[in-house]
Design a protein around this motif. Sequence first.
Motif, mmCIF file in Angstrom:
data_model
loop_
_atom_site.group_PDB
_atom_site.id
_atom_site.type_symbol
_atom_site.label_atom_id
_atom_site.label_comp_id
_atom_site.label_asym_id
_atom_site.label_seq_id
_atom_site.Cartn_x
_atom_site.Cartn_y
_atom_site.Cartn_z
ATOM 1 N N VAL A 192 0.783 -0.829 0.541
ATOM 2 C CA VAL A 192 -0.154 -0.259 0.125
ATOM 3 C C VAL A 192 0.832 1.108 -0.262
ATOM 4 O O VAL A 192 0.350 2.372 -0.646
ATOM 5 N N ARG A 193 1.860 1.440 0.346
ATOM 6 C CA ARG A 193 2.531 1.952 0.911
ATOM 7 C C ARG A 193 3.799 2.413 -0.768
ATOM 8 O O ARG A 193 4.028 3.717 -0.903
ATOM 9 N N ARG A 194 3.994 1.416 -1.317
ATOM 10 C CA ARG A 194 4.098 1.549 -2.742
ATOM 11 C C ARG A 194 3.187 2.069 -3.769
ATOM 12 O O ARG A 194 4.242 3.122 -4.336
ATOM 13 N N TRP A 195 2.151 1.918 -3.822
ATOM 14 C CA TRP A 195 1.210 1.742 -4.539
ATOM 15 C C TRP A 195 0.850 3.692 -4.048
ATOM 16 O O TRP A 195 0.305 4.156 -5.275
ATOM 17 N N PHE A 196 0.680 3.869 -2.462
ATOM 18 C CA PHE A 196 0.469 5.378 -2.943
ATOM 19 C C PHE A 196 1.572 6.154 -1.816
ATOM 20 O O PHE A 196 1.294 6.445 0.130
ATOM 21 N N PRO A 197 2.335 6.386 -2.096
ATOM 22 C CA PRO A 197 3.472 7.024 -1.252
ATOM 23 C C PRO A 197 3.334 8.636 -0.748
ATOM 24 O O PRO A 197 2.613 9.138 -1.524
ATOM 25 N N ARG A 198 3.705 8.855 0.290
ATOM 26 C CA ARG A 198 3.326 9.735 1.612
ATOM 27 C C ARG A 198 4.568 10.942 0.222
ATOM 28 O O ARG A 198 5.836 10.460 -0.196
ATOM 29 N N ASN A 199 4.123 11.978 0.128
ATOM 30 C CA ASN A 199 4.765 13.018 -0.494
ATOM 31 C C ASN A 199 5.920 13.688 0.701
ATOM 32 O O ASN A 199 5.102 14.633 1.720
ATOM 33 N N ILE A 200 7.040 13.884 1.579
ATOM 34 C CA ILE A 200 7.715 13.870 2.215
ATOM 35 C C ILE A 200 8.496 15.107 1.484
ATOM 36 O O ILE A 200 9.573 14.779 1.333
ATOM 37 N N LYS A 201 8.377 16.130 2.402
ATOM 38 C CA LYS A 201 8.309 17.538 2.122
ATOM 39 C C LYS A 201 9.955 17.488 2.986
ATOM 40 O O LYS A 201 10.063 17.417 4.427
#
Length: 201
Positions: A192-201
Motif C-alpha cells: 500500500v505504501r508503494r502504491w500510494f507513497p507519501r509526499n515527504i517534504k
Amino acid sequence: MEGVLKGFLSKPDFHLALGCAPFVFDPKQDLVVAHGQNDPGLYTRANALLQPFVHTHKHAVVIMDAAWEGSPGYEAILQRVQEHIINAGWEGDSGCAVVITPELENWIWQDSPQVCTHLGYAGSFQQLRAELGSLGFWNIGEPKPHQPKEAVEQTLKQARKPRSSAIYQSLAAQVSVKRCTDSALNSLLESVRRWFPRNIK
C-alpha cells in the motif's frame, strides 16, 4: 476479514496510520468477499473471481489464511495466489497476495486494552495472556498465541459473546497497525505504501 478491512480503512485519516498517501476506499466497490468459496476456493479460483475488476481497479489484493484442511502450506499458497493475480491481469507490482499464518485472528492479538474490551474480558491483557497460556492456547514468551482463532473463541465463550464480524471491525478500527508484528500484515502495508507513497517534504 471483511470486518477487519472495513475497520482499518474506514476510520478518519486511516492513511496516516498506514503510513501512506490518502486514497479513496469504498467497501461497496473495493471490497469483494468470496461468499461460499472459503480458503480452498480462493486457492483454486481466485483469478476467475478477480477478472471482472481488472478494468476498474488499478491494484488487487487477495487475502487468505494459510491454515485450512488440505492446505499445501504458506509458500505454495502464496505462489499460487500471486499467479492468480497476474493471470487475472495485474502485472508486476500492481497486485499483492497476502497469506496469514496461521489465520486472520493472528492480526487481532496485540498488547492493547482494546483487545480485552472488544472480546469482553474484564481483566488486563497480561491476565488474559496468562489465562490463555494455562489453557494451552498461548506459549510462554511468544508475542502471539499459537492458536489465535481458538484463543479468540475461548475468550468470547467465557464472556458469553457470540463471534461476529462486527467485533473484528470495531477492534480493527481501534487498535494501531503499528503494534502488529504479523509479517502478512506488514507485507500488505508495504504494498500500500508503494502504491500510494507519501509526499515527504
